[in-house]
Design a protein around this motif. Structure first.
Motif, PDB file in Angstrom:
ATOM      1  N   CYS A 504       0.808  -1.230   0.000  1.00  0.00           N
ATOM      2  CA  CYS A 504       0.000   0.000   0.000  1.00  0.00           C
ATOM      3  C   CYS A 504       0.839   1.278   0.000  1.00  0.00           C
ATOM      4  O   CYS A 504       0.361   2.338   0.415  1.00  0.00           O
ATOM      5  N   SER A 505       2.075   1.183  -0.462  1.00  0.00           N
ATOM      6  CA  SER A 505       2.957   2.356  -0.416  1.00  0.00           C
ATOM      7  C   SER A 505       2.438   3.513  -1.259  1.00  0.00           C
ATOM      8  O   SER A 505       2.773   4.678  -0.997  1.00  0.00           O
ATOM      9  N   ALA A 506       1.626   3.236  -2.286  1.00  0.00           N
ATOM     10  CA  ALA A 506       1.117   4.298  -3.167  1.00  0.00           C
ATOM     11  C   ALA A 506      -0.366   4.574  -2.941  1.00  0.00           C
ATOM     12  O   ALA A 506      -0.985   5.301  -3.711  1.00  0.00           O
ATOM     13  N   VAL A 507      -0.940   3.997  -1.877  1.00  0.00           N
ATOM     14  CA  VAL A 507      -2.352   4.212  -1.569  1.00  0.00           C
ATOM     15  C   VAL A 507      -2.468   5.363  -0.572  1.00  0.00           C
ATOM     16  O   VAL A 507      -1.962   5.270   0.552  1.00  0.00           O
ATOM     17  N   VAL A 537       1.588   0.553   4.856  1.00  0.00           N
ATOM     18  CA  VAL A 537       0.355   1.339   4.906  1.00  0.00           C
ATOM     19  C   VAL A 537       0.672   2.748   5.404  1.00  0.00           C
ATOM     20  O   VAL A 537       1.286   2.922   6.460  1.00  0.00           O
ATOM     21  N   LYS A 538       0.245   3.757   4.663  1.00  0.00           N
ATOM     22  CA  LYS A 538       0.506   5.136   5.051  1.00  0.00           C
ATOM     23  C   LYS A 538      -0.350   5.551   6.245  1.00  0.00           C
ATOM     24  O   LYS A 538      -1.428   4.988   6.483  1.00  0.00           O
ATOM     25  N   GLY A 539       0.119   6.562   6.945  1.00  0.00           N
ATOM     26  CA  GLY A 539      -0.548   7.023   8.156  1.00  0.00           C
ATOM     27  C   GLY A 539      -2.019   7.344   7.994  1.00  0.00           C
ATOM     28  O   GLY A 539      -2.865   6.838   8.755  1.00  0.00           O
ATOM     29  N   PRO A 540      -2.405   8.194   7.021  1.00  0.00           N
ATOM     30  CA  PRO A 540      -3.824   8.528   6.869  1.00  0.00           C
ATOM     31  C   PRO A 540      -4.699   7.312   6.580  1.00  0.00           C
ATOM     32  O   PRO A 540      -5.833   7.227   7.061  1.00  0.00           O
ATOM     33  N   VAL A 541      -4.168   6.353   5.807  1.00  0.00           N
ATOM     34  CA  VAL A 541      -4.935   5.138   5.515  1.00  0.00           C
ATOM     35  C   VAL A 541      -5.049   4.280   6.774  1.00  0.00           C
ATOM     36  O   VAL A 541      -6.116   3.735   7.077  1.00  0.00           O
TER      37      VAL A 541
END
Length: 570
Positions: A504-507, A537-541
């Protein structure tokens, strides 16, 4: 604090800090040069819009002053422009066909309504709406509109009657009246066309050879339309063009526009609402594009939302002063920039110049041939024609090519309003199509590194028991089904898979619909003895995931990095 608030709504207040005599002289010089360019343009575009020539002057006075007060661009020059004038002509012809409202009243109402729409969008901070219009589609629409404008002006160039709103209608009408060509009008018009093209190609070089600086030579060469106007006015007077049936601009009343509120009835409002919205959107996109291009050269900033308000107020000013819809013009804005305009006061000084012309110069314009104005318009709009966009989009993206081709075809064959509607619709369809088709890549480990890349583009290491997908884009209701289908298709080809990892690096975003589908995918995988994992997984996700019980129900784990997941599960 109060001063900052005032300067936000009235950007002109920012220019007075450090304003001096040198800056004033530069603004005055730029205003003088743009005034010379704007007078013939204003007359020509008013006639293009189907209005008396003086209305073009009226539309170049108060709008310039209002934009100078509210606009954030220091070099954008607002006034009548070709495409907006054509769109206005099309809308006004339909509205006034029944005779219930006169043409000029409808024009001022159209300007006021377009301005109100822009001002409301600006107050709501909706400047980003312009981003939803595809630039290739806009380019296609402008190209087709420029061709329609050129075709519509051939009747003045040839001195024959012709009419039509579409390319087939105009061509048929012109062809049917070729036997009535006025040779003197044609010779004069072609002479102006050739002179303008010569001046554009060789004028600056000739002036430099005469000892002028390159910047001065370039500016003087851009004043060629004014020279063409003066020369043909002299010929018209000396050779008796009027007696030879060459159409002239004729009597133009002297004086300034009278300020009044356009009368807008409910039927007129309903008839003008859609055209006003289209003119507002296209005018804003064209205007803010020019403003940002020129501001970037000077490392200045343009506030898109304030530009909505400024252009809206300028159009409302046109409506109150007997004008018609206006926008930021490319050619005169470039001249304004090249002439050294330093602040928005240059626009206000230009308005003063136009006002003086309206007061004292209009009697001299009586002998101006309409074929001269037609030649000026033709040369100006043909520079907007860009068929190279077809080749560029064909090689870059077939969807963009189809969108551009469709927009050009609809505009030429059906008219300006269907063309605008098609352009807007195609832009939205492209946006929806791309939002529903995220790039999904199966990835593997680049040996000797901790990086994961597309297995079809790089030589990578994969493990039969692990299937990893990288999703490049948002996970939302419109595209989550594509990911679900891709997972099941690849699982059918790989019976040994025990772990599915979503990288999910680009999600950057996930919505509730996508979350529900992920839960469904997880349940379906568990039934097959397969675990679903997430990585990077990015913070906002992650914040969104934590607001639900998805992480507690997830059959697999959430890994900080894809390499960590690959090492542990492999």
């Amino acid at each position: 604090m109060a001063e900052q608030q005032y300067s936000r709504w009235f950007p002109i207040l920012n220019i007075f800090h450090g304003y001096n005599r040198e800056i004033l002289l530069r603004d005055l010089l730029a205003a003088a040069i743009v005034t010379v360019l704007l007078i013939p343009q204003s007359l020509a575009y008013a006639i293009l819009a189907g209005l008396p020539a003086e209305v073009g002057l009226y539309a170049s006075i108060l709008p310039l002053i209002v934009y100078g007060i509210f606009g954030t661009s220091r070099t954008l020059s607002v006034g009548p422009v070709a495409v907006v004038s054509l769109m206005s002509a099309t809308a006004l012809a339909e509205v006034t066909a029944s005779g219930a409202v006169d043409y000029l009243s409808a024009a001022t109402a159209l300007a006021l309504l377009s301005g109100a729409i822009l001002a409301v969008l600006g107050a709501l901070r909706l400047g980003m709406l312009a981003n939803f219009l595809s630039h290739p589609v806009i380019s296609g629409f402008i190209t087709a509109s420029a061709l329609l404008i050129a075709l519509s002006q051939l009747r003045h160039l040839l001195g024959i009657p012709a009419s039509g709103d579409t390319a087939p209608e105009l061509i048929a009408s012109l062809w049917g009246n070729l036997n009535t060509v006025n040779n003197l009008a044609l010779i004069t018009g072609l002479g102006v066309v050739l002179f303008l093209y010569w001046a554009r190609a060789y004028g600056a070089g000739l002036l430099q050879a005469m000892g002028l600086s390159s910047s001065t030579a370039e500016l003087l060469s851009r004043a060629a339309p004014a020279m063409g106007v003066l020369a043909t006015m002299g010929l018209s007077f000396g050779l008796g063009y009027e007696a030879r049936q060459v159409a002239l601009v004729g009597f133009i009343p002297s004086g300034l526009p009278v300020l009044n509120l356009p009368k807008i009835s409910q039927p007129l409002l309903e008839a003008l609402l859609v055209p006003a919205l289209m003119i507002a959107i296209l005018g804003y996109v064209e205007s803010v594009s020019v403003a940002k291009t020129l501001a970037a050269k000077r490392r200045q900033r343009i506030d898109s939302n304030q530009e909505l308000i400024a252009l809206g107020m300028a159009n409302m000013g046109a409506g109150f002063s007997g004008g018609f819809p206006v926008s930021g013009g490319f050619s005169r804005s470039v001249v304004n920039d090249a002439a050294g305009a330093q602040t928005q006061l240059a626009s206000i000084f230009t308005a003063v110049g136009i006002a003086l012309a309206a007061l004292f110069l209009t009697p001299f314009l009586y002998y101006l041939p309409k074929t001269t104005l037609a030649a000026t318009i033709i040369v100006a709009v043909l520079s907007l024609v860009d068929f190279s966009i077809l080749g560029k989009t064909w090689h870059f993206a077939k969807a963009d090519f189809l969108a551009v081709t469709l927009t050009i075809a609809v505009t030429l064959l059906l008219g300006v309003e269907p063309g605008v509607a098609c352009g807007v619709g195609v832009s939205l369809l492209l946006f929806i199509y791309r939002a529903s088709k995220p790039h999904i890549a199966e990835v593997g480990l680049v040996e000797g590194t901790e990086h994961f890349r597309n297995i079809h583009r790089h030589k990578v290491k994969t493990i039969p028991e692990i299937l990893t997908f990288r999703v490049d884009g948002r996970l939302i209701f419109s595209n989550i089904g594509v990911l679900e289908e891709r997972i099941y298709i690849d699982l059918a080809r790989n019976p040994k898979v025990k772990h599915v990892i979503l990288m999910c690096s680009a999600v950057n975003e996930i919505d509730w619909s996508a979350l529900e589908v992920l839960e469904s995918i997880d349940r379906a995988l568990v039934e097959r003895g397969i675990q679903l994992h997430l990585s990077e997984v990015k913070g906002p996700v992650m914040d969104c995931l934590k607001k639900s019980n998805f992480l507690q129900r997830l059959s697999g784990d959430v890994f900080l990095s894809q390499y960590q997941a690959f090492a542990r599960l492999g």
